[in-house]
Design a protein around this motif. Structure first.
Motif, PDB file in Angstrom:
ATOM      1  N   SER A 214      -4.168  -1.680   6.176  1.00 49.25           N
ATOM      2  CA  SER A 214      -2.814  -2.217   6.058  1.00 49.25           C
ATOM      3  C   SER A 214      -1.762  -1.229   6.542  1.00 49.25           C
ATOM      4  O   SER A 214      -0.730  -1.625   7.081  1.00 49.25           O
ATOM      5  CB  SER A 214      -2.534  -2.599   4.599  1.00 49.25           C
TER       6      SER A 214
ATOM      7  N   ALA B 155      -6.494   3.261   5.145  1.00 48.08           N
ATOM      8  CA  ALA B 155      -6.161   1.875   4.803  1.00 48.08           C
ATOM      9  C   ALA B 155      -5.791   1.066   6.040  1.00 48.08           C
ATOM     10  O   ALA B 155      -4.879   1.454   6.782  1.00 48.08           O
ATOM     11  CB  ALA B 155      -5.008   1.845   3.799  1.00 48.08           C
TER      12      ALA B 155
ATOM     13  N   VAL C  25      -6.463   7.466   1.173  1.00 45.73           N
ATOM     14  CA  VAL C  25      -6.111   6.046   1.230  1.00 45.73           C
ATOM     15  C   VAL C  25      -5.085   5.789   2.324  1.00 45.73           C
ATOM     16  O   VAL C  25      -5.205   4.838   3.107  1.00 45.73           O
ATOM     17  CB  VAL C  25      -5.580   5.571  -0.137  1.00 45.73           C
TER      18      VAL C  25
ATOM     19  N   THR D 274       0.827  -1.213   0.000  1.00 41.53           N
ATOM     20  CA  THR D 274       0.000   0.000   0.000  1.00 41.53           C
ATOM     21  C   THR D 274       0.856   1.256   0.000  1.00 41.53           C
ATOM     22  O   THR D 274       0.611   2.202  -0.759  1.00 41.53           O
ATOM     23  CB  THR D 274      -0.927   0.014   1.232  1.00 41.53           C
TER      24      THR D 274
END
Length: 449
Positions: free
Chosen positions: A394, A392, A388, A221
């Motif tokens: 992750s 996110a 993001v 990511t």
């Protein structure tokens, strides 16, 4: 208790090696296009040298990582140093003799780019063997500060030397590479690679680093969003600011101020990083950097001031440098020793592949939409990336290394370093840009890991 970096002999040698090599390459980076312009009078041919170098780096970056995982890394660095010395010597002799053919210039530029693609991942592996995991953040920050300082000083020195005689910058580069070679030769630590069957150019070998990055959601990511998306958008942002504040090419003062501020921001970030422990606060740094870039684009869409633009871009670059140092430290610690070359090359490849297109996109937006709308579109792209990175899962979870597979046999067990690093779990991962080798890539902007 780990030896402090200031007392770590091999780290000091690596630091000095990079100092000499990067200083020489920065001096020649300005002198080379000036030399071509003087020889041919063609700006197109002068620009061709940079294009050829970038293409050579991108093509050879992944194979270079494979080589760094197959050959003992200090030995590989020494071979690259000798190759760079030979190439620069040929160019220096030609310039002193009064004529440097375009073919020779392109060959030297290509050779330097290819050798750097092999040298950089080997240096990452050796750095990991020289520096323990708990000092990796401090080590990468010191290397980054060194490179940022040289980036400010090198072109000025190179331009001044070129004004005295066109061969002097290349002579200085030769001396720098010679001293860099001596420093690497004096390093005692070894970083043994592993013997593997098959071609260096096989698909499995070339994609091993990309596969490792893809399997870790955090690394995947950050590299895709911060490395690609933010790199592309920030390149467009800075080029748009350069064009706008240079008044369409009528004055270089405003645009030059912005670019100088960006370089200064990188230096300040590298100096601040050891005090901020970026590897421990990497998520917060990534998120703050992204939203700072969004704010900068929004302000520039409504306020046309080179002073404000330069200061805001400097802040973004400072934050980006600190965040990149934290990510690089995490990447080095979490990567298994036998794959560090391929993983470093893969990360640099992902971060570098979009860099040439950012300025192109910024110029297209500026031509089609005008300054305010161009900054607005770039800001929207930055906002998506920032969202993001903020949301996110992750990124919030951090880097957790995958289960280790069976260890491969060593190819040089008797040459193993006394403190060769083994894989360690992470506590929570860039320029290639110069033709000459350097131990650690430097950040070029937000997302430049």
């Amino acid at each position: 208790m780990a030896t402090p970096l200031r007392s770590n002999r091999d780290f000091r040698l690596l630091w000095m090696s990079g100092l000499f090599a990067v200083l020489g390459s920065q001096m020649s980076a300005l002198a080379l296009p000036l030399l071509i312009l003087k020889e041919t009078g063609s700006a197109v041919q002068a620009g061709t040298v940079g294009t050829v170098s970038i293409c050579a780096v991108l093509i050879t970056m992944l194979p270079g990582g494979v080589m760094a995982d197959r050959v003992e890394r200090r030995r590989l660095m020494r071979l690259c140093d000798v190759g760079s010395l030979l190439a620069v010597t040929a160019l220096t002799v030609a310039v002193w003799n009064g004529h440097a053919p375009m073919v020779l210039v392109l060959l030297v530029a290509t050779a330097g780019a290819v050798l750097n693609s092999v040298y950089a991942p080997a240096a990452f592996g050796l750095l990991r063997a020289v520096v323990p995991p708990d000092q990796m953040g401090q080590a990468t920050a010191r290397l980054q500060a060194r490179t940022a300082t040289v980036r400010l000083v090198g072109p000025l020195v190179g331009g001044a030397l070129f004004g005295v005689h066109e061969a002097l910058p290349f002579t200085a580069q030769f001396l720098g590479l010679f001293l860099s070679t001596v420093c690497v030769a004096l390093v005692r630590t070894r970083s043994a690679a592993h013997k593997k069957a098959g071609s260096v150019l096989s698909r499995d070998e070339l994609t091993a680093g990309l596969g490792f990055l893809w399997r870790l959601p955090y690394l995947r990511t950050v590299l895709l969003v911060f490395g690609l998306g933010m790199n592309f958008a920030f390149g467009a942002l800075t080029f748009t600011a350069l064009a706008v504040f240079s008044e369409g090419g009528r004055s270089g003062l405003g645009g030059g101020f912005v670019i100088t501020c960006v370089s200064a921001g990188a230096l300040v970030g590298a100096l601040l990083a050891p005090r901020l422990s970026p590897d421990r606060h990497i998520r917060a740094l990534l998120v703050i950097t992204c939203w700072s870039c969004v704010l900068t684009a929004g302000v520039l869409a409504w306020l046309s001031s080179p002073l404000v633009a330069g200061l805001l871009c400097a802040v973004c670059m400072c934050l980006s440098t600190v965040a990149s140092i934290g990510f690089l430290s995490t990447l080095l610690v979490v990567t298994p020793e036998d794959r560090v070359g391929r993983v470093q090359s893969a990360a640099s490849f992902l971060s570098s592949i979009v860099q040439p297109f950012g300025p192109l996109a910024g110029g297209a937006l500026l031509t089609a939409l005008g300054p305010r709308n161009a900054f607005g579109v770039v800001g929207a792209v930055l906002a998506v990336s920032a969202a993001v990175m903020t949301l996110a899962p992750s990124v919030r979870s951090g880097a957790v290394p995958p289960p280790a597979g069976p260890a491969a046999p060593d190819d040089d067990s008797d040459a193993r370093a006394p403190r060769e690093a083994a894989p360690h779990p992470a506590p929570g991962a860039p320029a290639p840009r110069e033709a000459a080798p350097r131990p650690v890539p430097d950040a070029a902007g937000p997302g430049a890991l």
